[in-house]
Design a protein around this motif. Structure first.
Motif, PDB file in Angstrom:
ATOM      1  N   MET A   1      -2.899 -13.375 -10.893  1.00 42.20           N
ATOM      2  CA  MET A   1      -2.160 -12.161 -11.176  1.00 42.20           C
ATOM      3  C   MET A   1      -0.673 -12.488 -11.205  1.00 42.20           C
ATOM      4  SD  MET A   1      -2.144  -8.575  -9.011  1.00 42.20           S
ATOM      5  CE  MET A   1      -3.895  -8.360  -9.260  1.00 42.20           C
ATOM      6  N   THR A   2      -0.037 -12.349 -12.352  1.00 42.39           N
ATOM      7  CA  THR A   2       1.380 -12.649 -12.483  1.00 42.39           C
ATOM      8  C   THR A   2       2.123 -11.395 -12.886  1.00 42.39           C
ATOM      9  OG1 THR A   2       1.078 -13.316 -14.781  1.00 42.39           O
ATOM     10  CG2 THR A   2       0.909 -15.041 -13.108  1.00 42.39           C
ATOM     11  N   SER A   3       3.199 -11.105 -12.191  1.00 42.66           N
ATOM     12  CA  SER A   3       3.983  -9.908 -12.463  1.00 42.66           C
ATOM     13  C   SER A   3       5.297 -10.013 -11.735  1.00 42.66           C
ATOM     14  CB  SER A   3       3.217  -8.651 -11.982  1.00 42.66           C
ATOM     15  OG  SER A   3       4.036  -7.511 -12.126  1.00 42.66           O
ATOM     16  N   THR A   4       6.321  -9.381 -12.310  1.00 43.78           N
ATOM     17  CA  THR A   4       7.593  -9.315 -11.601  1.00 43.78           C
ATOM     18  C   THR A   4       7.552  -8.219 -10.548  1.00 43.78           C
ATOM     19  OG1 THR A   4       8.447  -7.803 -13.298  1.00 43.78           O
ATOM     20  CG2 THR A   4       8.853 -10.161 -13.607  1.00 43.78           C
ATOM     21  N   LYS A   5       6.546  -7.353 -10.614  1.00 40.47           N
ATOM     22  CA  LYS A   5       6.395  -6.303  -9.618  1.00 40.47           C
ATOM     23  C   LYS A   5       5.705  -6.868  -8.370  1.00 40.47           C
ATOM     24  CE  LYS A   5       5.674  -2.595 -13.030  1.00 40.47           C
ATOM     25  NZ  LYS A   5       4.720  -1.546 -13.474  1.00 40.47           N
ATOM     26  N   PRO A   6       5.972  -6.287  -7.188  1.00 41.07           N
ATOM     27  CA  PRO A   6       5.193  -6.688  -6.014  1.00 41.07           C
ATOM     28  C   PRO A   6       3.735  -6.306  -6.211  1.00 41.07           C
ATOM     29  CG  PRO A   6       6.542  -4.761  -5.525  1.00 41.07           C
ATOM     30  CD  PRO A   6       6.967  -5.241  -6.879  1.00 41.07           C
ATOM     31  N   THR A   7       2.841  -7.175  -5.810  1.00 37.71           N
ATOM     32  CA  THR A   7       1.413  -6.949  -6.032  1.00 37.71           C
ATOM     33  C   THR A   7       0.731  -6.538  -4.735  1.00 37.71           C
ATOM     34  OG1 THR A   7       1.007  -9.316  -5.706  1.00 37.71           O
ATOM     35  CG2 THR A   7       1.284  -8.533  -7.973  1.00 37.71           C
ATOM     36  N   LEU A   8      -0.130  -5.549  -4.833  1.00 39.19           N
ATOM     37  CA  LEU A   8      -0.760  -4.935  -3.664  1.00 39.19           C
ATOM     38  C   LEU A   8      -2.258  -4.803  -3.895  1.00 39.19           C
ATOM     39  CD1 LEU A   8      -0.237  -3.394  -0.920  1.00 39.19           C
ATOM     40  CD2 LEU A   8      -0.077  -1.319  -2.303  1.00 39.19           C
ATOM     41  N   LEU A   9      -3.044  -5.199  -2.896  1.00 34.57           N
ATOM     42  CA  LEU A   9      -4.483  -4.973  -2.910  1.00 34.57           C
ATOM     43  C   LEU A   9      -4.811  -3.925  -1.859  1.00 34.57           C
ATOM     44  CD1 LEU A   9      -7.412  -5.631  -3.739  1.00 34.57           C
ATOM     45  CD2 LEU A   9      -7.385  -7.475  -2.022  1.00 34.57           C
ATOM     46  N   ILE A  10      -5.455  -2.841  -2.265  1.00 34.85           N
ATOM     47  CA  ILE A  10      -5.860  -1.773  -1.358  1.00 34.85           C
ATOM     48  C   ILE A  10      -7.370  -1.869  -1.159  1.00 34.85           C
ATOM     49  CG2 ILE A  10      -6.030   0.729  -1.032  1.00 34.85           C
ATOM     50  CD1 ILE A  10      -3.515   0.971  -2.815  1.00 34.85           C
ATOM     51  N   ILE A  11      -7.790  -2.121   0.082  1.00 37.11           N
ATOM     52  CA  ILE A  11      -9.219  -2.189   0.409  1.00 37.11           C
ATOM     53  C   ILE A  11      -9.539  -0.961   1.248  1.00 37.11           C
ATOM     54  CG2 ILE A  11     -11.058  -3.602   1.378  1.00 37.11           C
ATOM     55  CD1 ILE A  11      -9.234  -6.029   1.153  1.00 37.11           C
ATOM     56  N   GLU A  12     -10.115   0.035   0.634  1.00 39.23           N
ATOM     57  CA  GLU A  12     -10.317   1.352   1.252  1.00 39.23           C
ATOM     58  C   GLU A  12     -11.533   2.005   0.620  1.00 39.23           C
ATOM     59  OE1 GLU A  12     -10.660   4.447   3.091  1.00 39.23           O
ATOM     60  OE2 GLU A  12      -8.692   3.639   3.673  1.00 39.23           O
ATOM     61  N   ASP A  13     -12.488   2.457   1.462  1.00 35.42           N
ATOM     62  CA  ASP A  13     -13.723   3.013   0.930  1.00 35.42           C
ATOM     63  C   ASP A  13     -13.666   4.508   0.660  1.00 35.42           C
ATOM     64  OD1 ASP A  13     -13.716   3.225   3.878  1.00 35.42           O
ATOM     65  OD2 ASP A  13     -15.673   4.175   3.582  1.00 35.42           O
ATOM     66  N   GLU A  14     -12.710   5.229   1.237  1.00 33.56           N
ATOM     67  CA  GLU A  14     -12.636   6.673   1.025  1.00 33.56           C
ATOM     68  C   GLU A  14     -11.914   6.952  -0.294  1.00 33.56           C
ATOM     69  OE1 GLU A  14     -11.419   9.108   4.322  1.00 33.56           O
ATOM     70  OE2 GLU A  14     -11.864   7.501   5.739  1.00 33.56           O
ATOM     71  N   PRO A  15     -12.625   7.545  -1.281  1.00 38.26           N
ATOM     72  CA  PRO A  15     -12.066   7.714  -2.622  1.00 38.26           C
ATOM     73  C   PRO A  15     -10.745   8.485  -2.652  1.00 38.26           C
ATOM     74  CG  PRO A  15     -14.420   8.127  -2.650  1.00 38.26           C
ATOM     75  CD  PRO A  15     -14.035   8.012  -1.210  1.00 38.26           C
ATOM     76  N   ALA A  16     -10.648   9.575  -1.876  1.00 36.25           N
ATOM     77  CA  ALA A  16      -9.438  10.392  -1.924  1.00 36.25           C
ATOM     78  C   ALA A  16      -8.229   9.611  -1.393  1.00 36.25           C
ATOM     79  CB  ALA A  16      -9.635  11.677  -1.123  1.00 36.25           C
ATOM     80  N   ILE A  17      -8.432   8.899  -0.277  1.00 39.73           N
ATOM     81  CA  ILE A  17      -7.331   8.113   0.287  1.00 39.73           C
ATOM     82  C   ILE A  17      -6.962   6.971  -0.652  1.00 39.73           C
ATOM     83  CG2 ILE A  17      -6.644   6.590   2.184  1.00 39.73           C
ATOM     84  CD1 ILE A  17      -8.347   8.275   4.043  1.00 39.73           C
ATOM     85  N   ARG A  18      -7.984   6.300  -1.167  1.00 41.37           N
ATOM     86  CA  ARG A  18      -7.740   5.166  -2.072  1.00 41.37           C
ATOM     87  C   ARG A  18      -6.958   5.612  -3.310  1.00 41.37           C
ATOM     88  NH1 ARG A  18     -12.649   3.780  -2.649  1.00 41.37           N
ATOM     89  NH2 ARG A  18     -13.036   4.722  -4.680  1.00 41.37           N
TER      90      ARG A  18
END
Length: 236
Positions: A1-18
């Motif tokens: 994954m290449t980008s000038t933006k900071p990259t974030l991985l969200i690991i969350e099972d609750e759909p609304a929160i995710r």
């Protein structure tokens, strides 16, 4: 994954929160990927390329603590903030002891979470070119680049633990207060109101690695009312 933006991985099972987290961090300029359970999250985390991972504790298939343990075995430097629904001392202490950079209890303020993510990223991106080896009291030597003791490569430090050691080493002439460590190492504003047990837990982990024998500390000492002081040898 290449980008000038900071990259974030969200690991969350609750759909609304995710979904809410994705929207918030995309709005704040992040490139965001996500996983809906622990197994998928670990698979994506192992592929790497993320500046930071937001990791929920309670998830199906593989809980957050198991995911964190596997991430740390794969990459000691990966920045991870844990999200916990309970926020009790046991969850917090376990997460920090396993190498999480920070924790946020649900329900959380979105603004607070964004600030904490930004604080961790500032720390990881502002790492200076420190000396390769820290020479400490009692003949202890720390390899800052390989994150281990020079004479015991199996004793390893997380990137956050090393940041704490490097800051204490640079200010070894005096005790460093907990609040200063939160400000300088974690990147929190001085008035952020973050609890100092985050610092205490990291100090305890570092001390166990530097001084596994029981008894009075000889390398990393606690100064009552003053904070923590790291003792160097003459070589510095």
């Amino acid at each position: 994954m290449t980008s000038t933006k900071p990259t974030l991985l969200i690991i969350e099972d609750e759909p609304a929160i995710r979904s809410g987290l994705i929207d918030v961090f995309v709005y704040h300029g992040f490139e965001v990927d996500f996983a809906v359970d622990g197994e998928e999250g670990l698979s994506k985390a192992r592929r790497g390329g993320f500046d930071l991972i937001l990791l929920d504790v309670m998830m199906p298939k593989l809980d957050g603590f198991s995911v964190l343990k596997a991430i740390r075995q794969h990459d000691a430097e990966q920045a991870v903030i844990m999200l916990t629904a309970r926020g009790g001392d046991d969850d917090v202490i376990q997460g920090l002891s396993m190498g999480a950079d920070d924790y946020v209890a649900k329900p959380f303020s979105v603004a607070q979470l964004v600030l904490r993510v930004q604080a961790v990223l500032r720390r990881t991106r502002s790492a200076q070119d420190e000396q390769a080896v820290l020479h400490l009291a009692q003949g202890k030597c720390v390899d800052t680049r390989n994150l281990c003791l020079t004479n015991d490569v199996d004793t390893r430090f997380t990137r956050r633990e090393m940041d704490v050691l490097q800051y204490l080493h640079a200010h070894a002439e005096r005790p460093v207060p907990r609040e200063e460590l939160l400000h300088k190492v974690w990147g929190y504003a001085r008035d952020a109101g973050v609890e100092t047990r985050t610092v205490d837990i990291h100090i305890a982990k570092i001390r166990r690695k530097l001084e596994p024998e029981s008894g009075e500390p000889q390398v990393l000492i606690t100064v009552r009312g003053g904070g923590y002081r790291l003792l160097r040898d003459a070589a510095g």
